[in-house]
Design a protein around this motif. Structure first.
Motif, PDB file in Angstrom:
ATOM      1  N   SER A 137       5.689 -66.434   8.339  1.00  0.00           N
ATOM      2  CA  SER A 137       6.900 -66.573   9.153  1.00  0.00           C
ATOM      3  C   SER A 137       8.151 -66.099   8.431  1.00  0.00           C
ATOM      4  CB  SER A 137       7.084 -68.035   9.582  1.00  0.00           C
ATOM      5  OG  SER A 137       7.358 -68.857   8.458  1.00  0.00           O
ATOM      6  N   VAL A 138       8.050 -65.892   7.124  1.00  0.00           N
ATOM      7  CA  VAL A 138       9.203 -65.531   6.297  1.00  0.00           C
ATOM      8  C   VAL A 138       9.013 -64.123   5.748  1.00  0.00           C
ATOM      9  CG1 VAL A 138      10.559 -66.160   4.259  1.00  0.00           C
ATOM     10  CG2 VAL A 138       9.511 -67.945   5.655  1.00  0.00           C
ATOM     11  N   GLY A 139      10.018 -63.280   5.883  1.00  0.00           N
ATOM     12  CA  GLY A 139       9.954 -61.971   5.234  1.00  0.00           C
ATOM     13  C   GLY A 139       9.925 -60.787   6.155  1.00  0.00           C
ATOM     14  N   GLY A 140       9.664 -61.000   7.455  1.00  0.00           N
ATOM     15  CA  GLY A 140       9.822 -59.924   8.419  1.00  0.00           C
ATOM     16  C   GLY A 140       8.667 -58.952   8.545  1.00  0.00           C
ATOM     17  N   LYS A 141       7.512 -59.241   7.969  1.00  0.00           N
ATOM     18  CA  LYS A 141       6.356 -58.375   8.203  1.00  0.00           C
ATOM     19  C   LYS A 141       5.733 -58.735   9.543  1.00  0.00           C
ATOM     20  CE  LYS A 141       4.745 -56.934   3.649  1.00  0.00           C
ATOM     21  NZ  LYS A 141       3.604 -56.950   2.703  1.00  0.00           N
ATOM     22  N   THR A 142       5.643 -57.757  10.445  1.00  0.00           N
ATOM     23  CA  THR A 142       5.052 -57.973  11.760  1.00  0.00           C
ATOM     24  C   THR A 142       4.021 -56.885  12.003  1.00  0.00           C
ATOM     25  OG1 THR A 142       6.568 -56.565  13.036  1.00  0.00           O
ATOM     26  CG2 THR A 142       7.328 -58.786  12.504  1.00  0.00           C
ATOM     27  N   ALA A 143       2.969 -57.205  12.751  1.00  0.00           N
ATOM     28  CA  ALA A 143       1.914 -56.202  12.917  1.00  0.00           C
ATOM     29  C   ALA A 143       0.848 -56.670  13.882  1.00  0.00           C
ATOM     30  CB  ALA A 143       1.264 -55.878  11.566  1.00  0.00           C
ATOM     31  N   ILE A 144       0.031 -55.697  14.305  1.00  0.00           N
ATOM     32  CA  ILE A 144      -1.239 -55.976  14.965  1.00  0.00           C
ATOM     33  C   ILE A 144      -2.336 -55.287  14.162  1.00  0.00           C
ATOM     34  CG2 ILE A 144      -0.228 -56.262  17.263  1.00  0.00           C
ATOM     35  CD1 ILE A 144      -1.232 -53.404  17.915  1.00  0.00           C
ATOM     36  N   ASN A 145      -3.570 -55.660  14.467  1.00  0.00           N
ATOM     37  CA  ASN A 145      -4.721 -55.047  13.807  1.00  0.00           C
ATOM     38  C   ASN A 145      -5.217 -53.846  14.608  1.00  0.00           C
ATOM     39  OD1 ASN A 145      -4.586 -57.236  12.020  1.00  0.00           O
ATOM     40  ND2 ASN A 145      -6.030 -58.432  13.233  1.00  0.00           N
ATOM     41  N   SER A 146      -5.967 -52.985  13.954  1.00  0.00           N
ATOM     42  CA  SER A 146      -6.664 -51.907  14.648  1.00  0.00           C
ATOM     43  C   SER A 146      -8.130 -51.980  14.260  1.00  0.00           C
ATOM     44  CB  SER A 146      -6.089 -50.537  14.269  1.00  0.00           C
ATOM     45  OG  SER A 146      -6.587 -50.117  13.017  1.00  0.00           O
ATOM     46  N   ARG A 147      -8.947 -51.168  14.894  1.00  0.00           N
ATOM     47  CA  ARG A 147     -10.377 -51.171  14.550  1.00  0.00           C
ATOM     48  C   ARG A 147     -10.579 -50.790  13.090  1.00  0.00           C
ATOM     49  NH1 ARG A 147     -10.637 -49.183  19.838  1.00  0.00           N
ATOM     50  NH2 ARG A 147     -10.428 -47.033  19.103  1.00  0.00           N
ATOM     51  N   ALA A 148      -9.647 -50.011  12.516  1.00  0.00           N
ATOM     52  CA  ALA A 148      -9.818 -49.535  11.142  1.00  0.00           C
ATOM     53  C   ALA A 148      -9.437 -50.586  10.113  1.00  0.00           C
ATOM     54  CB  ALA A 148      -8.986 -48.268  10.922  1.00  0.00           C
ATOM     55  N   GLY A 149      -8.617 -51.556  10.495  1.00  0.00           N
ATOM     56  CA  GLY A 149      -8.216 -52.531   9.491  1.00  0.00           C
ATOM     57  C   GLY A 149      -7.124 -53.460   9.972  1.00  0.00           C
ATOM     58  N   LYS A 150      -6.729 -54.344   9.075  1.00  0.00           N
ATOM     59  CA  LYS A 150      -5.805 -55.429   9.394  1.00  0.00           C
ATOM     60  C   LYS A 150      -4.356 -54.996   9.179  1.00  0.00           C
ATOM     61  CE  LYS A 150      -5.153 -60.331   8.240  1.00  0.00           C
ATOM     62  NZ  LYS A 150      -5.554 -60.925   9.515  1.00  0.00           N
ATOM     63  N   ASN A 151      -3.504 -55.322  10.147  1.00  0.00           N
ATOM     64  CA  ASN A 151      -2.058 -55.118  10.028  1.00  0.00           C
ATOM     65  C   ASN A 151      -1.667 -53.665   9.768  1.00  0.00           C
ATOM     66  OD1 ASN A 151      -1.677 -57.894  10.368  1.00  0.00           O
ATOM     67  ND2 ASN A 151      -1.678 -58.297   8.175  1.00  0.00           N
ATOM     68  N   LEU A 152      -2.434 -52.737  10.292  1.00  0.00           N
ATOM     69  CA  LEU A 152      -2.139 -51.320  10.045  1.00  0.00           C
ATOM     70  C   LEU A 152      -1.049 -50.784  10.962  1.00  0.00           C
ATOM     71  CD1 LEU A 152      -5.685 -49.793   9.414  1.00  0.00           C
ATOM     72  CD2 LEU A 152      -3.970 -50.508   7.748  1.00  0.00           C
TER      73      LEU A 152
END
Length: 366
Positions: free
Chosen positions: A139-154
């Motif tokens: 929740s801290v630091g501003g990293k936001t993402a979704i996963n793809s079939r190739a990997g996590k948080n790409l």
């Protein structure tokens, strides 16, 4: 109340930590109201366990809200749910100055943050994390993402929240496994550069998992302050300082990928196994005292966390796991930096790691 500032110039915000804070969240959110109902995004588990408290707090402050409930679990961090959420945000009439509320664990926080980052080229959001992992890390630091079939948080963006509200009492509705998974991220801060905090974890980790409110509040405040200091130094991982927060994640994400990002291995469990592997690999390279690697392994196991491939239920070959690592977003010029350790509280970023050697190490670890 503990208030930890995240100092980022015009993007600065506070992290407020206090038991019972959720019941007073309306007062905290009132300054961010736009006249329209808040759009609150959560998952099915949090909706059942925590939404009545937040709804009552909003109503008590004269605020209205519309609830969006998504499926619980890592699978929600995908294109389908991102599209569905942005459609709901548009239908709700979200404007760039409006605040969407992410009310849940790391999956909800990451998804809502990314949706806020891209909708109308950026609107605002507030984090109300309800899991230990989200409270001390995502929740801290501003990293936001979704996963793809190739990997996590790409697929993601750096996008800071406007406010983070943490109520340790929300952890009371979680199962022990979920709290333990979040505890892995607490231990991480000791292993990075604070040996005294790791010693505190060894002495107090069992109490934290058992629900001791003082231990939980201390661990959350200490972890948030540690992360805020690193983020303020290196918001976008340019200097390498923020990369230290990825301790255990290169190994851990490969393990998660091998399990299909499923509940077979929670993110925090993957990080725990990854940290143990990072220390074991550092010891194998002759850079970390073997007794430190053993101390890390033993503490994680004492906290019911996996500390080896076998503990994590992984029987894949080293080559298979390294293949997952090749999709890591930290790859640069064909090289993958690794967070290794010279001892407890002495993590460093190695940029000369031979992936063939990592593969051999993982095969040996099986």
């Amino acid at each position: 109340m503990s208030i930890v500032p995240v100092s980022l110039g015009a993007r600065s915000y506070d992290v407020r930590i206090e038991t019972g804070l959720l019941d007073r969240a309306g007062e905290a959110l009132a300054p961010y109201a736009s006249g329209r109902p808040f759009l609150v995004v959560t998952d099915t588990n949090v909706a059942a366990a925590q939404w009545p408290r937040l709804a009552a707090a909003l109503e008590g402050a004269g605020l209205r809200a519309e609830l969006v409930t998504l499926p619980a679990g890592e699978a929600t961090k995908d294109w389908k749910h991102l599209e569905s959420l942005t459609d709901r945000m548009i239908a709700h009439g979200i404007e760039r100055a409006d605040h969407v509320v992410a009310f849940g664990g790391g999956v909800i926080g990451d998804l809502v943050g990314f949706a806020a980052a891209i909708l109308k080229r950026g609107c605002r959001f507030i984090q109300i994390p309800t899991t230990l992992l989200a409270q001390v890390d995502s929740s801290v630091g501003g990293k936001t993402a979704i996963n793809s079939r190739a990997g996590k948080n790409l697929i993601g963006a750096f996008h800071q929240p406007s406010l983070v509200l943490i109520d340790p009492a929300t952890l009371d509705t979680l199962g022990r496994r979920d709290v333990a998974a979040g505890y892995a991220e607490v231990v991480k801060y000791g292993l990075i550069d604070d040996a005294d905090f790791f010693a505190w974890c060894e002495a107090n980790g069992a109490a934290l998992l058992a629900g001791d409110p003082e231990a939980r509040s201390h661990a959350i405040a200490k972890s948030v302050a540690a992360k805020a200091a690193i983020v303020a130094e290196d918001e976008r991982e340019i200097t390498g300082r923020r990369a230290l927060l990825n301790l255990g994640h290169t190994f851990g994400h490969a393990l998660e990928a091998e399990t299909g990002f499923s509940d077979r291995l929670l993110h925090g469990e993957g990080v725990a196994a990854g940290m143990a592997l990072a220390f074991a690999y550092s010891a194998r390279r002759g850079e970390c005292p073997p007794e430190d690697a053993a101390r890390v392994r033993d503490h994680l196991r004492a906290m019911a966390l996996p500390a080896s491939l076998a503990d994590a239920g992984i029987d894949a070959s080293g080559a298979t796991l390294v293949a997952h690592m090749l999709h890591d977003k930290k790859m640069s010029a064909g090289t993958l930096p690794f967070l290794l350790a010279r001892g407890i509280g002495q993590t460093w970023l190695a940029k000369d790691v031979d992936l063939a050697d990592v593969s051999a190490f993982l095969d040996e670890s099986r």
